[in-house]
Design a protein around this motif. Structure first.
Motif, PDB file in Angstrom:
ATOM      1  N   TRP A   1      53.663  48.047  23.888  1.00  0.00           N
ATOM      2  CA  TRP A   1      54.438  49.059  24.601  1.00  0.00           C
ATOM      3  C   TRP A   1      53.580  50.333  24.461  1.00  0.00           C
ATOM      4  CZ3 TRP A   1      57.098  53.421  24.699  1.00  0.00           C
ATOM      5  CH2 TRP A   1      57.792  53.713  25.733  1.00  0.00           C
ATOM      6  N   ILE A   2      53.587  50.924  23.394  1.00  0.00           N
ATOM      7  CA  ILE A   2      52.837  52.316  23.289  1.00  0.00           C
ATOM      8  C   ILE A   2      51.479  52.441  23.911  1.00  0.00           C
ATOM      9  CG2 ILE A   2      51.786  53.879  21.317  1.00  0.00           C
ATOM     10  CD1 ILE A   2      54.158  52.568  19.582  1.00  0.00           C
ATOM     11  N   VAL A   3      50.610  51.176  23.710  1.00  0.00           N
ATOM     12  CA  VAL A   3      49.167  51.397  24.315  1.00  0.00           C
ATOM     13  C   VAL A   3      49.532  51.419  25.901  1.00  0.00           C
ATOM     14  CG1 VAL A   3      47.045  50.044  24.741  1.00  0.00           C
ATOM     15  CG2 VAL A   3      48.178  50.168  22.437  1.00  0.00           C
ATOM     16  N   LYS A   4      50.580  50.610  26.374  1.00  0.00           N
ATOM     17  CA  LYS A   4      50.534  50.418  27.815  1.00  0.00           C
ATOM     18  C   LYS A   4      51.046  51.914  28.231  1.00  0.00           C
ATOM     19  CE  LYS A   4      52.671  47.745  31.628  1.00  0.00           C
ATOM     20  NZ  LYS A   4      53.040  46.517  32.073  1.00  0.00           N
ATOM     21  N   HIS A   5      52.122  52.370  27.981  1.00  0.00           N
ATOM     22  CA  HIS A   5      52.962  53.573  28.289  1.00  0.00           C
ATOM     23  C   HIS A   5      52.633  55.044  27.941  1.00  0.00           C
ATOM     24  CE1 HIS A   5      55.383  50.670  30.824  1.00  0.00           C
ATOM     25  NE2 HIS A   5      55.405  49.730  29.571  1.00  0.00           N
ATOM     26  N   GLY A   6      52.319  55.003  26.701  1.00  0.00           N
ATOM     27  CA  GLY A   6      51.696  56.244  26.022  1.00  0.00           C
ATOM     28  C   GLY A   6      53.117  56.933  25.408  1.00  0.00           C
TER      29      GLY A   6
ATOM     30  N   ASN B   1      45.661  51.688  33.972  1.00  0.00           N
ATOM     31  CA  ASN B   1      46.250  51.147  35.213  1.00  0.00           C
ATOM     32  C   ASN B   1      47.259  50.053  34.686  1.00  0.00           C
ATOM     33  OD1 ASN B   1      46.307  49.048  37.286  1.00  0.00           O
ATOM     34  ND2 ASN B   1      44.715  50.023  38.265  1.00  0.00           N
ATOM     35  N   MET B   2      48.337  50.216  35.167  1.00  0.00           N
ATOM     36  CA  MET B   2      49.639  49.480  34.744  1.00  0.00           C
ATOM     37  C   MET B   2      49.633  47.955  35.056  1.00  0.00           C
ATOM     38  SD  MET B   2      51.841  51.363  33.147  1.00  0.00           S
ATOM     39  CE  MET B   2      50.448  52.227  32.199  1.00  0.00           C
ATOM     40  N   ARG B   3      48.440  47.548  36.029  1.00  0.00           N
ATOM     41  CA  ARG B   3      48.646  46.126  36.227  1.00  0.00           C
ATOM     42  C   ARG B   3      47.487  45.163  35.448  1.00  0.00           C
ATOM     43  NH1 ARG B   3      46.901  46.122  42.472  1.00  0.00           N
ATOM     44  NH2 ARG B   3      45.470  48.125  41.735  1.00  0.00           N
ATOM     45  N   ARG B   4      47.018  45.844  34.324  1.00  0.00           N
ATOM     46  CA  ARG B   4      46.259  45.028  33.539  1.00  0.00           C
ATOM     47  C   ARG B   4      46.870  44.931  31.962  1.00  0.00           C
ATOM     48  NH1 ARG B   4      40.994  44.010  35.233  1.00  0.00           N
ATOM     49  NH2 ARG B   4      41.278  42.539  33.489  1.00  0.00           N
TER      50      ARG B   4
ATOM     51  N   GLY C   1      39.451  52.594  42.550  1.00  0.00           N
ATOM     52  CA  GLY C   1      40.754  52.194  42.218  1.00  0.00           C
ATOM     53  C   GLY C   1      41.315  51.104  42.936  1.00  0.00           C
ATOM     54  N   ASN C   2      40.570  50.588  43.917  1.00  0.00           N
ATOM     55  CA  ASN C   2      40.933  49.200  44.694  1.00  0.00           C
ATOM     56  C   ASN C   2      40.956  47.915  43.690  1.00  0.00           C
ATOM     57  OD1 ASN C   2      41.707  50.840  46.736  1.00  0.00           O
ATOM     58  ND2 ASN C   2      39.191  50.582  47.398  1.00  0.00           N
ATOM     59  N   ARG C   3      40.095  47.954  42.624  1.00  0.00           N
ATOM     60  CA  ARG C   3      40.005  46.856  41.927  1.00  0.00           C
ATOM     61  C   ARG C   3      40.693  47.248  40.358  1.00  0.00           C
ATOM     62  NH1 ARG C   3      35.156  42.664  40.460  1.00  0.00           N
ATOM     63  NH2 ARG C   3      36.074  41.586  38.739  1.00  0.00           N
ATOM     64  N   ALA C   4      41.642  46.745  39.991  1.00  0.00           N
ATOM     65  CA  ALA C   4      42.394  47.234  38.671  1.00  0.00           C
ATOM     66  C   ALA C   4      41.744  47.112  37.486  1.00  0.00           C
ATOM     67  CB  ALA C   4      43.909  46.653  38.738  1.00  0.00           C
ATOM     68  N   SER C   5      41.578  48.105  36.740  1.00  0.00           N
ATOM     69  CA  SER C   5      41.211  47.849  35.358  1.00  0.00           C
ATOM     70  C   SER C   5      41.134  49.161  34.504  1.00  0.00           C
ATOM     71  CB  SER C   5      39.424  47.423  35.427  1.00  0.00           C
ATOM     72  OG  SER C   5      39.085  47.471  34.074  1.00  0.00           O
ATOM     73  N   GLY C   6      42.027  49.155  33.438  1.00  0.00           N
ATOM     74  CA  GLY C   6      42.057  50.284  32.648  1.00  0.00           C
ATOM     75  C   GLY C   6      40.833  50.847  31.856  1.00  0.00           C
TER      76      GLY C   6
ATOM     77  N   GLY D   1      47.438  41.131  40.007  1.00  0.00           N
ATOM     78  CA  GLY D   1      46.525  42.468  39.264  1.00  0.00           C
ATOM     79  C   GLY D   1      45.113  42.526  40.198  1.00  0.00           C
ATOM     80  N   ARG D   2      44.752  41.707  41.096  1.00  0.00           N
ATOM     81  CA  ARG D   2      43.548  41.755  41.638  1.00  0.00           C
ATOM     82  C   ARG D   2      43.848  41.753  43.333  1.00  0.00           C
ATOM     83  NH1 ARG D   2      38.371  39.309  39.440  1.00  0.00           N
ATOM     84  NH2 ARG D   2      37.480  40.223  41.198  1.00  0.00           N
ATOM     85  N   ILE D   3      44.933  42.390  43.924  1.00  0.00           N
ATOM     86  CA  ILE D   3      45.184  42.351  45.298  1.00  0.00           C
ATOM     87  C   ILE D   3      44.963  43.651  46.047  1.00  0.00           C
ATOM     88  CG2 ILE D   3      46.894  40.311  44.813  1.00  0.00           C
ATOM     89  CD1 ILE D   3      48.970  42.758  45.294  1.00  0.00           C
ATOM     90  N   GLY D   4      44.163  44.305  45.604  1.00  0.00           N
ATOM     91  CA  GLY D   4      43.596  45.737  46.038  1.00  0.00           C
ATOM     92  C   GLY D   4      42.545  45.789  47.127  1.00  0.00           C
TER      93      GLY D   4
END
Length: 374
Positions: free
Chosen positions: A127-132, A143-146, A230-235, A328-331
């Protein structure tokens, strides 16, 4: 004052007056600027206690319902160490190393993460890594989708301190030195890519990293553009691709397309029955579920916009299909096509077809049966 005869309206007036006085005192305190917000001076003890309590209760409450997947897979830990090196080291430094004195001057300073797995459950780390965390300098994931990327970082952090001594190998640092005679791309982008992806004579840093050697140049160039836009999601890949100009993207795509696939040692042979089921899906699809044959697009005989999947890591193929299922890959248009296909597959079918595709020789694949029979 006779409290027995005190009317409730008088009590209300007293309480209201007290509240007004408190608000007025608070306003004076705020506007006076008397509270020191400098990072060079610590908070008051009561302030630190309140902020810490709020933070810890918020983390515990919001992570309570998160179910952690198994986090002991070596490929996942390797991928997490690679991500940590790319995004976390500037503040937290490498395991076992002192935190940079500059970031150490932050308030609060970045914590030492060597034993975070002993102090926090994996769901809280995730949760911390994802949301800061607000007001700490800890950013949210790009990117929140990864979630798969975030879980890999969680797996690495949870493995500390036991894997600290292996960090240079796990993170790919031992792979990132430029090969003799290798010309840099855009000031060393190729060397940076080699920390995770192939180099001449080397494979990938684990089975969760895609094999790029020999893939179509057009596909590789398009992928870099999609990450940058930013169309292909990856943090992880979005920050890598964003600074690259078109020339550098084309040069990287050309380099990897021309790279000879490495002769990596094969993993343990999968079950023969699994390979048979996977071969049927790859060659004929599953008509009743609306799943086309994978090799009708991915055998290397069709558009250069499609990646060749022969010899790709099974674990990587599986995770990408699940990522499409999660949205997660529909962009991109190609991503939306694959999302429809992936959504029709069952978990066992994903594992079967991934195992079969991974078992094929690198670089090419047999034409699908439907194509052969024309």
């Amino acid at each position: 004052m006779d409290m027995k005869n005190l009317h409730w309206t008088a009590v209300a007036k007293i309480v209201g007056l007290g509240a007004c006085l408190l608000m007025a005192a608070g306003a004076v305190f705020v506007w006076s600027g008397v509270y020191n917000v400098a990072a060079s001076k610590d908070h008051l003890r009561i302030t630190t206690w309140i902020l810490t309590l709020i933070r810890e209760r918020s983390i515990a409450t919001r992570s309570f319902m998160i179910d952690a997947p198994p986090l002991v897979d070596d490929g996942m830990i390797r991928l997490g160490a690679s991500h940590y090196e790319a995004g976390c080291v500037p503040c937290h430094n490498r395991p076992g190393k002192e935190i940079n004195p500059i970031v150490g001057g932050m308030l609060p300073p970045p914590p030492d993460l060597m034993e975070i797995g002993k102090h926090r459950p994996s769901r809280e780390i995730f949760w911390i890594v994802k949301h800061g965390l607000k007001y700490t300098g800890m950013p949210a994931w790009t990117n929140m989708r990864r979630d798969d990327e975030i879980w890999s970082v969680t797996a690495f952090l949870a493995s500390l301190p036991f894997t600290a001594g292996e960090y240079p190998d796990l993170s790919g640092l031992t792979r990132s030195q430029a090969n003799p005679g290798e010309e840099p791309v855009n000031g060393g982008a190729l060397t940076a890519c080699g920390r995770c992806h192939e180099r001449e004579g080397t494979g990938t840093n684990g089975d969760r990293v895609p094999r790029l050697a020999g893939l179509p140049e057009a596909y590789l160039f398009r992928s870099l553009q999609e990450y940058a836009d930013g169309n292909r999601a990856s943090g992880v890949m979005e920050p890598v691709a964003d600074p690259l100009d078109e020339r550098s993207m084309r040069e990287l795509a050309a380099r990897y397309s021309a790279l000879r696939p490495s002769a990596e040692k094969p993993a343990a042979a999968p079950d023969a029955e699994r390979l048979r089921r996977g071969e049927a899906i790859a060659n004929r699809g599953i008509a009743r579920q609306g799943v086309p044959a994978c090799l009708s697009c991915h055998s290397g005989r069709q558009s250069q916009q499609f990646p060749v999947l022969a010899g790709q890591h099974a674990e990587y193929i599986e995770e990408q299909i699940r990522l499409w299922q999660r949205g997660g890959r529909i962009g991109t248009p190609y991503g939306r096509i694959m999302a429809a296909v992936a959504g029709a597959l069952e978990e066992g079918q994903i594992e079967d077809v991934a195992a079969y595709l991974a078992s094929l020789p690198r670089g090419s694949a047999p034409a699908p049966i439907a194509e052969v029979n024309r």
